[in-house]
Design an enzyme around this catalytic site. Sequence first.
Site, short mmCIF file in Angstrom:
data_model
loop_
_atom_site.label_atom_id
_atom_site.label_comp_id
_atom_site.label_asym_id
_atom_site.label_seq_id
_atom_site.Cartn_x
_atom_site.Cartn_y
_atom_site.Cartn_z
N GLU A 14 0.17 17.18 13.39
CA GLU A 14 1.12 17.21 13.15
C GLU A 14 0.33 18.32 11.50
O GLU A 14 -0.77 17.88 10.54
CB GLU A 14 0.62 15.22 11.45
CG GLU A 14 1.89 15.19 10.17
CD GLU A 14 1.78 14.35 9.83
OE1 GLU A 14 0.63 13.12 10.22
OE2 GLU A 14 2.62 13.66 8.94
N GLY A 27 3.16 3.21 17.87
CA GLY A 27 2.57 3.65 16.08
C GLY A 27 1.52 2.23 15.25
O GLY A 27 2.01 2.72 14.10
N HIS A 75 31.81 -42.38 43.73
CA HIS A 75 32.35 -41.23 43.17
C HIS A 75 33.31 -41.59 41.57
O HIS A 75 32.91 -41.24 40.73
CB HIS A 75 33.27 -40.45 44.02
CG HIS A 75 33.04 -40.01 45.05
ND1 HIS A 75 33.96 -39.49 45.54
CD2 HIS A 75 31.99 -39.22 45.41
CE1 HIS A 75 32.84 -38.08 47.04
NE2 HIS A 75 32.25 -38.56 46.72
N SER A 101 33.12 -33.87 55.75
CA SER A 101 32.60 -32.67 56.63
C SER A 101 33.46 -30.97 57.12
O SER A 101 33.46 -29.79 56.69
CB SER A 101 31.58 -33.45 58.19
OG SER A 101 30.97 -34.25 57.50
N CYS A 111 6.02 12.64 5.77
CA CYS A 111 6.23 12.48 7.06
C CYS A 111 6.74 12.32 8.49
O CYS A 111 6.75 12.97 9.53
CB CYS A 111 5.32 10.90 7.30
SG CYS A 111 6.60 9.33 6.36
N HIS A 159 24.20 -40.43 44.32
CA HIS A 159 24.88 -38.68 44.80
C HIS A 159 23.93 -38.06 45.58
O HIS A 159 23.01 -37.66 46.19
CB HIS A 159 25.86 -38.42 44.35
CG HIS A 159 26.85 -38.02 44.91
ND1 HIS A 159 28.11 -39.96 44.44
CD2 HIS A 159 28.04 -37.99 46.43
CE1 HIS A 159 28.68 -39.99 45.51
NE2 HIS A 159 29.00 -38.43 46.58
N ILE A 173 0.88 -1.23 0.08
CA ILE A 173 -0.15 0.44 0.22
C ILE A 173 0.84 0.97 0.18
O ILE A 173 1.75 1.20 0.58
CB ILE A 173 -0.97 -0.20 1.77
CG1 ILE A 173 -1.55 -1.25 1.48
CG2 ILE A 173 -1.26 1.15 0.95
CD1 ILE A 173 -2.52 -2.04 0.65
N ASP A 221 34.62 -29.03 53.76
CA ASP A 221 33.58 -28.72 53.20
C ASP A 221 32.90 -27.07 54.49
O ASP A 221 32.94 -26.27 53.69
CB ASP A 221 32.34 -30.13 53.01
CG ASP A 221 31.32 -30.74 52.18
OD1 ASP A 221 33.51 -31.08 51.04
OD2 ASP A 221 31.21 -31.40 51.56
N1 LIG Z 1 32.82 -31.99 48.89
C1 LIG Z 1 32.81 -33.23 48.13
O1 LIG Z 1 33.12 -32.92 47.48
C2 LIG Z 1 32.38 -33.97 48.48
C3 LIG Z 1 31.85 -35.16 47.99
C4 LIG Z 1 31.43 -35.97 48.79
C5 LIG Z 1 30.63 -35.63 50.01
N2 LIG Z 1 31.10 -35.22 50.82
C6 LIG Z 1 30.53 -34.63 51.92
O2 LIG Z 1 31.36 -34.89 53.11
C7 LIG Z 1 30.43 -34.96 54.36
C8 LIG Z 1 30.77 -36.57 54.46
O3 LIG Z 1 32.28 -36.49 54.73
P1 LIG Z 1 33.30 -37.78 55.60
O4 LIG Z 1 32.29 -39.17 54.95
O5 LIG Z 1 34.42 -37.44 55.25
O6 LIG Z 1 32.71 -38.19 56.83
P2 LIG Z 1 32.24 -36.97 58.43
O7 LIG Z 1 33.84 -35.88 57.92
O8 LIG Z 1 31.36 -37.03 58.02
O9 LIG Z 1 33.18 -37.71 59.30
C9 LIG Z 1 32.02 -38.87 59.89
C10 LIG Z 1 33.07 -38.87 61.72
O10 LIG Z 1 33.93 -39.50 61.36
C11 LIG Z 1 34.86 -39.27 62.51
N3 LIG Z 1 36.58 -39.29 61.25
C12 LIG Z 1 36.74 -38.89 60.41
N4 LIG Z 1 38.34 -38.78 59.67
C13 LIG Z 1 38.36 -40.12 60.97
C14 LIG Z 1 40.18 -40.78 61.50
N5 LIG Z 1 40.94 -40.02 61.13
N6 LIG Z 1 39.62 -41.51 62.98
C15 LIG Z 1 38.61 -41.68 62.92
N7 LIG Z 1 37.29 -41.05 63.16
C16 LIG Z 1 37.64 -40.22 62.27
C17 LIG Z 1 34.80 -37.54 62.12
O11 LIG Z 1 35.20 -37.15 63.65
C18 LIG Z 1 33.17 -37.60 61.81
O12 LIG Z 1 33.12 -38.04 63.49
C19 LIG Z 1 29.08 -34.58 53.77
O13 LIG Z 1 28.72 -34.28 54.36
C20 LIG Z 1 28.73 -35.10 52.44
O14 LIG Z 1 27.79 -34.54 52.04
C21 LIG Z 1 31.43 -34.15 49.42
FE LIG Z 2 30.57 -38.57 47.68
#
Ligand SMILES: NC(=O)c1ccc[n+]([C@@H]2O[C@H](COP(=O)([O-])OP(=O)(O)OC[C@H]3O[C@@H](n4cnc5c(N)ncnc54)[C@H](O)[C@@H]3O)[C@@H](O)[C@H]2O)c1
Ligand SMILES: [Fe+2]
Length: 861
Positions: A347, A433, A657, A549, A254, A722, A118, A552
Site C-alpha cells: 500500500e 482482513g 391404518h 405387495s 485506504c 407401523h 477507534i 407396492d
Molecule cells: N403402500 C402402502 O401404503 C402400504 C400400507 C400398508 C402395508 N403395505 C405393504 O403391503 C404388503 C402387504 O400387503 P398385503 O397385506 O395385501 O399382503 P400381500 O400382498 O403380501 O399378500 C399376502 C398373500 O396373500 C395372497 N393373496 C392376495 N390376494 C389374495 C386373494 N384375493 N385370494 C387369495 N390370496 C390372495 C398373495 O398372493 C400373498 O401370497 C407389505 O409389504 C406391507 O408392508 C403397504
Molecule cells: Fe399397513
Amino acid sequence: MGANEQPVLAPGRQAEIDQIVAAAQRAASSFRELDQAAVDRIVFAMVKAGIRAAADLALLALEETGFGVVEDKMVKNYVATEFLWDYLKDKKSVGVIEEDADRNIVYVADPIGVVLAITPITNPTSTVLFKAIVAAKTRNAIVFRPSPYAVRCAERAVEVLRAAGEKEGLPPGAIQVIPDPAREITHYLFRHPGVDFTWTTGGPKIVRLANESGKPGISVGPGNAPIYLHRTADIRGAVVDILISKTFDASVICPAEQTCVVDRDIYDAVVAEFERMGAQLLTKKQAAQLAEFAFGGDDKMQLEAVGLSAPELARRAGFEVGPATKVLIAPLPADLGALGRHPLINEKLMPVLGLVRAASEQHAIDVCALVTEHGGLGHTSAIYAADDGVIDRYAQVLRTGRILVNAPTAVGALGGVYNSLTPTLSLGCGTWGGSSTTDNVNYRNLLNIKTVSRRRTPPQWFRVPSSTYFNAGALDSLRDVDTEVAVIVTDEPTEERGAVSEVRMRLRAKQVRVFSEVMPEPDQEVVLRGLDLLQRTRPDLVVAVGGGSVLDAAKAMRLFYEHPDLDFDDLALPFLDARKRVANYPQAPHSVRLVAVPTTSGTGSEVSPAAVITVGHRKATLVDYSLVPDTAIVDPLLTISMPPAITADTGIDALTHALEATVSIFSSPYSQAFSVQAAALILEALPRAYDDGGDLEARTMMANAATLAGLAFSNAFVGVNHALAHAVGARFGLAHGRANGIFLPHVLRYNTAVPSKFMPAPGYSSYVAPVKYAQLGRVIFGGRTEEESRQRLFTAVEDLLDHLHMPRTLKDAGIAEEEFLGSLSEVTMAAFTDLSIRTNPRMPLLNEVTGLLRGGYYGTA
Ligand SMILES: NC(=O)c1ccc[n+]([C@@H]2O[C@H](COP(=O)([O-])OP(=O)(O)OC[C@H]3O[C@@H](n4cnc5c(N)ncnc54)[C@H](O)[C@@H]3O)[C@@H](O)[C@H]2O)c1
Ligand SMILES: [Fe+2]
C-alpha cells in the site's frame, strides 16, 4: 501487550476513565427511552452541524495531521454527513424495524449500549462524524479514541456534533472523546466491562488488538487495491477515473488504487493516456529511488513519505518531475516472484501507482490476487472492462469485500458517489482482513436486531387419487381405459386364481404382457426384474393386480421405469417434515398410467403415496404423492378367494391404518371422516368376512373400508404401530397385518397414557390422542364418558383379534425367544428410524420402543 496482561493506568486516571464510561452508560440508558422521531431529530441536527463544519474540520485535519488535500477531506466530510443522511433518513432503527408477514416474523431493533470507536489518522474528522451520527441513529453512546496524531480535529468534530445533538435531546455523555495519546488507555478500554462493542478503524496492529480484546466488535483495516485494466476497457475513462481517485486526499484513503495491471494489448495506449493526463512514468532507476525513500528498502512505509504531492515526493526521493505531475507511475516486474519481493507492491499512501504489464487475462488476475495478499485482503479491488465474462472471473478469484467495476476505488468504495454501495467510512474487510463482516458498515451493524417469531401452523392438505371405482363389478371399468401396450404386474397365486385373465379379458390393448414374479414383502430384486420387463415392453399402462405387495412393487417399478437415474437409497432417506425433505421425487406427469386393483382388503396401497420395499432385513418406505396410482379399482369380487388367515391379517392392517390415522399428528377433520367410517365398517364386517368368505356384503364393506383407511393414512400417515410392524415383519418374516395386530392393543394403551415426551408438531398443540380414540369409540359404540367410549373401542379391538384367532404375541407367532432377544437392539433401531414413527402423537423414546417390542413378545405391557 500480550492478550492476557492487564494494562496499568495511574489510579487517578483510571477513575477518570471509569467515570467517562459510566457517563456513557447512563447516556445509553436514557437513549433507549427515545422513539424514532426523537432520534431522527437528533440525527438531523447533527448532520446539519457536520455539513456546516465540513470545511473547517477539513482544514483542521490537514493542519494537525500534515497531509492530505483539504478539498478532498471536505468531500469525505460530506459523505459522512449529507450522503449518510440521505441513506439514513427513512431507515427505521428503533423498535420494530421490519416485518415479514409471510414468515410471521418481526424484527425489533435494540441498541448495543456503549461503543468504543477507534478512528484513524487518514480520515480523522470524517470518520468521527460518520461514527457519531451512526451511533446516534442507533441510540448507542459512543466514546472516541482518535489517532494520537489527529486528536484536536476529532475533539472539534465531537464538540460540533454534541452541541447540535444536545439541543435536540441527545443525552449528555452520549458522545465523548478521550484525547490522551497514551496507548494504555485504549488497551484499558478494550477490556472495560462498561464497553459493549468496539468499532475500530486503523492499521493491522490496532485491528489485531481490538480482535484480541474479547469484546464483540467490528474492526476494519488497511487496503491495497489492485486495478485490472482489461483490453476491453474504455482507456480514456479509466485513466481519468484512476487519476481522480489516486489523487483523492493525496491517496491517504485506504481503498485508493495502488497497482494497475494492464493487458499487453492496451499497455502502450494506457501509458500514453496517463502521461497525456498528467501522470509520469518513472524509469526503473527512479522507481528504485522512490522505493528506497518511501519504504527504506523494505516493506515498512515511512511516515515522512505519506501524503506528499508528486513533485515533492520525487524531489525527496532524489529526482525531479514536472511541477504539474499528478501521479508517479512505477513500472513493476511482471514476474510474480519478483513482484512479490518488490517494496512498491505494498500500500502506497502517496501519489504513486504501481504498473504491471499482463501477458494474459489469467496472469493479470494472478497479479491482482498477489497484490491483495500484500495487505489488501478483504478490502477493495477494481476492474475496468466491457466484457461481463472477465468481470465475473475476476470477482470469483479476488478476495476483497468490494469489487468495483468501471469506477474509481477511493471515492467509489465509500458508496453513494459512483454506485449504490452503502455510504460508509468503515469498510469491512471480512475474515481475510480480520473483520467480522465485508459490509460497508452502517447503522444495522450497530444494532442488536431481535427476531420476534410468531407461531406458524403450516396449512394441511387432503389429496385423493384421480378416480376410484368400487363395489362388485368395478373391474369392468377397465374396459374404458385407453391403451396400446399394457403390462399386468401380479404374483403367481393371483395369476393361478384367474384374476389375471379377468383383467386381461377386459383390456383393449394390442399387446398385454404379464409379470407375475412379485413375492410377499417385495424386495429391490423383484422391482429390478419388473423394471427390466417394462423397459423391454415400453407399455403405456401398468395394471397391478394383487395384494399390497404387488401394488407396492408396481408403484416402484413405474417410478424407476419413468426415471431410471433415480437412486433408491436417496429416495428412501428418512425425513422429519415432508415439506422440507431432502429426497427429490420427480413431479412431471407420468408417461405410464398405473391402475391398482387390490385383491386384499388391507393396505390401501391402491390409493396411497407409499410403497414399502424390503431391503435386506429392513423395510424402506418410498413415499411421495407422485407414487399414487392414477386409478384404483376396488372390486370385492376379487377378495372372495382370500382364506380366513389372509382376510384377518389384511383386515387388521386396514384397522391399524384407521386407528393410527385417527391419532396422528397430521390427523384432520378430512382424514377423520375417512378413518372413522373405515373403522366402523371393519369392526362390523371383518368378523363376518372371516367367518364366511363368501359373504359379499361383508367383503364389500371390507374392500371399501380398506380403501377409506388408505385415504385417511395417505394424508394423516400412520404411527409407531407401523414402525414396530415394519421392523418385526422384515426381521422375522411376519405378515404385515399380523405384526400390526400383535402390537395394536399395546400401542392403543401407549398413546392413551401421558407421554414422557411429546412429538413437536406445530399443528398439534395439546395432547388429544386419548380424546381422539374416545371420539371414535363414541361414534361406533356410544358411551357416557370419554373413558367409557375409549374403553369400548379398545375392548372391541381385543375381541376382534380374538375372534380372528390372531396370534397375540410374537412368541405365539412362532418367533423363538433367543432370536427375539438376540435381535432386540437391532429391531429397536429399525423401528426407531422408521418413517412412520414421526407422525405418532407420542414421541417414542428408544427405551419405550424396546418396551413395546417386549410387550409384543411376552404379551405384557
Ligand atoms: N403402500 C402402502 O401404503 C402400504 C400400507 C400398508 C402395508 N403395505 C405393504 O403391503 C404388503 C402387504 O400387503 P398385503 O397385506 O395385501 O399382503 P400381500 O400382498 O403380501 O399378500 C399376502 C398373500 O396373500 C395372497 N393373496 C392376495 N390376494 C389374495 C386373494 N384375493 N385370494 C387369495 N390370496 C390372495 C398373495 O398372493 C400373498 O401370497 C407389505 O409389504 C406391507 O408392508 C403397504
Ligand atoms: Fe399397513
